[in-house]
Every structure is written in C-alpha cells, then in structure tokens.
Design an enzyme around this catalytic site. Structure first.
Site, short mmCIF file in Angstrom:
data_model
loop_
_atom_site.label_atom_id
_atom_site.label_comp_id
_atom_site.label_asym_id
_atom_site.label_seq_id
_atom_site.Cartn_x
_atom_site.Cartn_y
_atom_site.Cartn_z
N THR A 126 -7.05 10.80 6.40
CA THR A 126 -6.02 11.77 5.99
C THR A 126 -6.18 13.03 6.82
O THR A 126 -7.24 13.67 6.79
CB THR A 126 -6.16 12.11 4.49
N LEU A 151 -4.56 4.09 -0.88
CA LEU A 151 -5.41 3.33 -1.81
C LEU A 151 -5.93 4.22 -2.92
O LEU A 151 -6.31 5.35 -2.68
CB LEU A 151 -6.65 2.79 -1.07
N LYS A 152 -6.00 3.63 -4.12
CA LYS A 152 -6.65 4.33 -5.24
C LYS A 152 -8.03 3.72 -5.41
O LYS A 152 -8.17 2.49 -5.42
CB LYS A 152 -5.89 4.10 -6.55
N LYS A 204 1.84 11.61 3.45
CA LYS A 204 0.58 11.38 2.74
C LYS A 204 0.21 12.58 1.87
O LYS A 204 -0.08 12.47 0.68
CB LYS A 204 -0.52 11.08 3.76
N ASN A 208 0.26 12.91 -2.44
CA ASN A 208 -0.86 13.34 -3.28
C ASN A 208 -0.53 14.64 -4.03
O ASN A 208 -0.93 14.82 -5.18
CB ASN A 208 -2.14 13.49 -2.46
N ALA A 252 -2.68 13.16 -20.18
CA ALA A 252 -3.41 14.44 -20.20
C ALA A 252 -4.90 14.19 -20.05
O ALA A 252 -5.43 13.16 -20.49
CB ALA A 252 -3.10 15.17 -21.50
N CYS A 260 -9.68 13.13 -2.97
CA CYS A 260 -8.37 13.20 -2.32
C CYS A 260 -7.46 14.30 -2.86
O CYS A 260 -7.05 15.18 -2.11
CB CYS A 260 -7.67 11.86 -2.44
#
Ligand code: UGA
Length: 432
Positions: A126, A151-152, A204, A208, A252, A260
């Site tokens: 990134t 990707l997570k 990207k 996010n 929450a 990230c």
C-alpha cells in the site's frame, strides 16, 4: 500459462500472494531477506497466524512451485528469469502520517538490476499516490503496475481467490499482461479494473477510509445510544436493513485497529495536505477512533477498585489473527497499567506478541495467561476487546462465579446483551 513470478517480502501480503499464486499453478520464488524468517518458512513454520495459510504454503512447497531465497539475485538465478516481480514489502507510517516507501524503492531498484527487459514490477504494497510514477522515474527501464491488495486478515485466502475486484494501475498493455496471471479469476468472471496509477493507488486508500469511517460512524451512534439508553445492537440491525446503507462494518466496537486502517487513513490525510485539500473529515476519523479505544476507561477509573485485577480478554485487533498492531487492547492496557491497575490478559493466539509489546514498552503490572480461567479468576472487572469465538461461547453464569464480588463486564464488541449479563450477576457496559 504458468509464469515465473518473484514475490519480494514474505510478510502478511507477500506470503498470502505467493501461496495463492503458486496454487494458481505459477512458479513462485519468494525473497525474504530476514534469515530467521526465511529458515522458519523453509522448515514449514509461518511467522504469523492466518487460517489455512500454512497448508497452502506446504502444498506449494511440496509441488515445488514455491521456494524461498535471500535476495532477488538468487531467486532470479534459480528461476532462470522471472517475468513478474510482486513488491510486497512494508510501508510503515512516519510520525507525520507519511508512508515510508524506502523499502519499496529498494525492492524496485533490485528488480531493475536483476530482471529481464520485458519484466513487470507489480506494486502490491500500500503506497502513497504517486509512488508508481516515482519508481518509474527512478528506474526508467522498469514497467510498473499497481495491484493494491484488499485482503482482510483472518480471511485473506478467501479474499485472494474470490475477490470482489482486482485493481490494476498502469499502461493498458502492462495491466493486461498482469491480468493473465489471475487466469482463474478472469475465467470465473471476477471484476477487474484496469486504470491509471493514481486511480489504483487512491482506490486502495479510499476503500480503507470508507470502511474505517463506517466503524467510526457506528461508534459515534453507539455513544449517543449509550447516553440515551437505546440499544446500539438494535439501532445497527435496523440501519442494516436499508440496502442504501448496507450490512457490513456497522458493528460498534472499541474502534478499529490493525496495520491498515489507522495507517491508511493517516496517509490519506497526508495526501490531502500535500495537494492542498482540507482533510477535516479523514482527520476526525482518526481522532475519534483514538478516543473510542478508551471508551471504558472513565467508568473503570470511577468504579473498579485497584485492589483486585482486571481481566483483559482478547489482545489481537480482531479474531482469527495474532496481530496486535494498533489494537485497542494496547491503549487500554497502557492507560490502566499506568493508573495502577493489575492486568491479567488472555488471547487464544496473540499472547506472544502481546508479551513482547509489554516488555518493549516496559508496561508495569501486566501478565499474560495461556488459559482464560487463569486471567479471569478473582477479577474485579472483565474487559472483552476481541470477539473471538471462544468468548462468544462463554457461559456467563460460570464466568461470574469465577470473578470477584460486584464484578463489572465491559463488552467491547457487544457480544452479550445487557439483560443476559445482568441476569448472570454482572454490572454491564457495552459500546452503546
Ligand atoms: C482491512 C480491509 O478490510 C481490507 O480490505 C484491506 O485489504 C486491509 O485492511 C489492508 O489494507 O491491508 P484488516 O485490517 O485485516 O483489513 O481488518 P478488518 O477486518 O477490515 O477490520 C479492521 C478493524 O475494524 C478491526 O479492528 C475490526 O475489529 C474493526 N471493525 C470492523 C469494527 O470495529 N466494526 C466493524 O463493523 C468492522
């Protein structure tokens, strides 16, 4: 057709990318300069936890499609030339929010030295907007394509093999060549965007920022919900039935963490500043998130006696990972430990990282336990930070029987309802 691909960096993104590309049938030559990490990978040990990844790496190595080297030169020699070089090295945030791209620049320099003339340098790290052009300027012979990853952690393999989109930034011709690497995804009709460098790089950071803002949005509503005596679980459930709002990232919490969101929102702010754009919105997301991590502190300081201890359940920034980077658990531990509380922490996967963090930052009065019961026994308060499945399955009456009298349950992920926690005997506080 199978390609020779060099992946530079065997961190989170690099290793997932390498293992999945090997699984697509390519010959993947991974460069990891840290000898300890490299040797442990060769011996079949992964430096971090990600579900399914150890098996995929093992399969790739067994099929002789995945191998590890110390330098780009060694990898390209063994491969007898690579057509693609995926740069997956870190871009840590500096104190002013700017991303440090020096490792990306060094990797690209190596690629320029050891690649064949038709090779493509694919930027997966990134990076700030403008990095692909910077790299091209520094290495005029290199063809550069952005391929940001989405990707997570915890779901990385599924995200790679079933992506909602693949973004490629650069010249049409170069992007189409990179697209061919993703043959299985093209055949399965996954969506590809072939765009400019700047669009790819910004998409990207923007994605996010959007996800991080949703987390802050629901946490903002959670705070008001708490003050009004409304239920954030129900408010969120009602909001999520509106297809315009959507169903995800509206739970929450004690704020977002990880390697990230915090870094990328900060980087977005920095980009705005550099280009004369007021970053007020993105800046407020960061500011709000920092205070959200400490949501329970005021109540703890007011109501929890210091003679007992506080059990901290979950130190990872989310479940299914051992990653503690920027986890709310760090801010909470730091504040409580320095306020004189004793903390007993338990996490199913991240104890080792958390222990190292305590040592590195010389945090007093904190111990890590391998069994949840040891952390909880005799606690004056239990703080749940991470929604591990193990915690969702807790029998609250049993938990209560282990704790001290008048124990308070602070539920940072609202995994229990107030009524069930109170029925079990706890004084309960959730995140809204
Ligand atoms: C995030 C993005 O989701 C990925 O698409 C992206 O590729 C990745 O960053 C990256 O840039 O590399 P990740 O950091 O692994 O992935 O974690 P997420 O699952 O997105 O969660 C981030 C944080 O938000 C966690 O602390 C999580 O607990 C929190 N969160 C998420 C909430 O508090 N509430 C929610 O409803 C959702």
């Amino acid at each position: 057709m199978n390609k020779n691909i060099c992946v530079i960096g065997a961190g989170y993104v690099g290793l997932v990318t390498a293992a999945c590309l090997a699984n697509f049938g390519h010959n993947v030559f991974v460069v990891e300069k840290d000898p300890t990490k490299r040797q442990s990978l060769i011996a079949g040990w992964l430096p971090f936890y990600e579900p399914g990844l150890a098996e995929l790496v093992g399969d790739g190595m067994e099929a002789a499609r995945l191998s590890f080297f110390g330098t780009v030169e060694e990898a390209t020699l063994q491969a007898k030339g690579c057509e693609f070089f995926f740069v997956c090295v870190g871009t840590p945030a500096g104190s002013d929010g700017s991303c440090d791209t020096s490792m990306v620049e060094a990797a690209a320099h190596d690629v320029a030295l050891f690649s064949r003339p038709d090779a493509i340098c694919v930027l997966k790290s990134t990076v700030p907007v403008g990095t692909a052009r910077l790299i091209s300027g520094q290495n005029p012979q290199l063809v550069v394509v952005n391929n940001p990853e989405f990707l997570k952690e915890g779901d990385a393999i599924a995200d790679f093999v079933k992506p909602e989109r693949v973004v490629l930034g650069g010249s049409r011709e170069a992007c189409e060549r990179v697209q061919k690497i993703y043959g299985p995804l093209v055949r399965n009709d996954h969506k590809f965007f072939l765009v400019s460098h700047e669009t790819a790089e910004l998409s990207k950071l923007a994605s996010n920022l959007a996800l991080a803002s949703r987390v802050s949005l629901i946490n903002q509503i959670g705070r008001l919900s708490q003050a009004l005596g409304a239920s954030i679980r129900d408010v969120s459930a009602i909001m999520r039935t509106d297809s315009r709002i959507g169903t995800r990232y509206l739970f929450a919490s004690l704020g977002f963490g990880g390697s990230c969101f915090p870094k990328d929102v900060l980087s977005f702010v920095r980009q705005c500043e550099l280009h004369g754009v007021d970053p007020a919105f993105a800046r407020s997301v960061i500011h709000f998130n920092e205070s959200q991590k400490l949501l329970f502190i005021e109540d703890i300081l007011k109501n929890v006696p210091k003679k007992g201890h506080i059990a901290l359940l979950g130190t990872a920034f989310k479940p299914n990972t051992d990653d503690i980077r920027d986890s709310p658990s760090l801010a909470i531990t730091n504040t409580l430990a320095h306020s004189g509380y004793e903390i007993k922490a338990y996490d199913p996967k991240s104890n080792a990282h958390f222990f190292n963090w305590i040592m590195e930052h010389k945090i007093p009065n904190v111990d890590c336990y391998d069994v949840m019961q040891s952390a909880v026994e005799g606690a004056s308060a239990v703080v749940i930070v991470t929604e591990w499945q193990e915690f969702r399955g807790i029998d609250l009456a049993m938990l209560h029987s282990l704790t001290a009298e008048n124990c308070r349950l602070y539920d940072g992920k609202n995994i229990f309802s107030r009524s069930e926690a109170e029925a079990a005997g706890f004084i309960y506080m959730g995140t809204g």
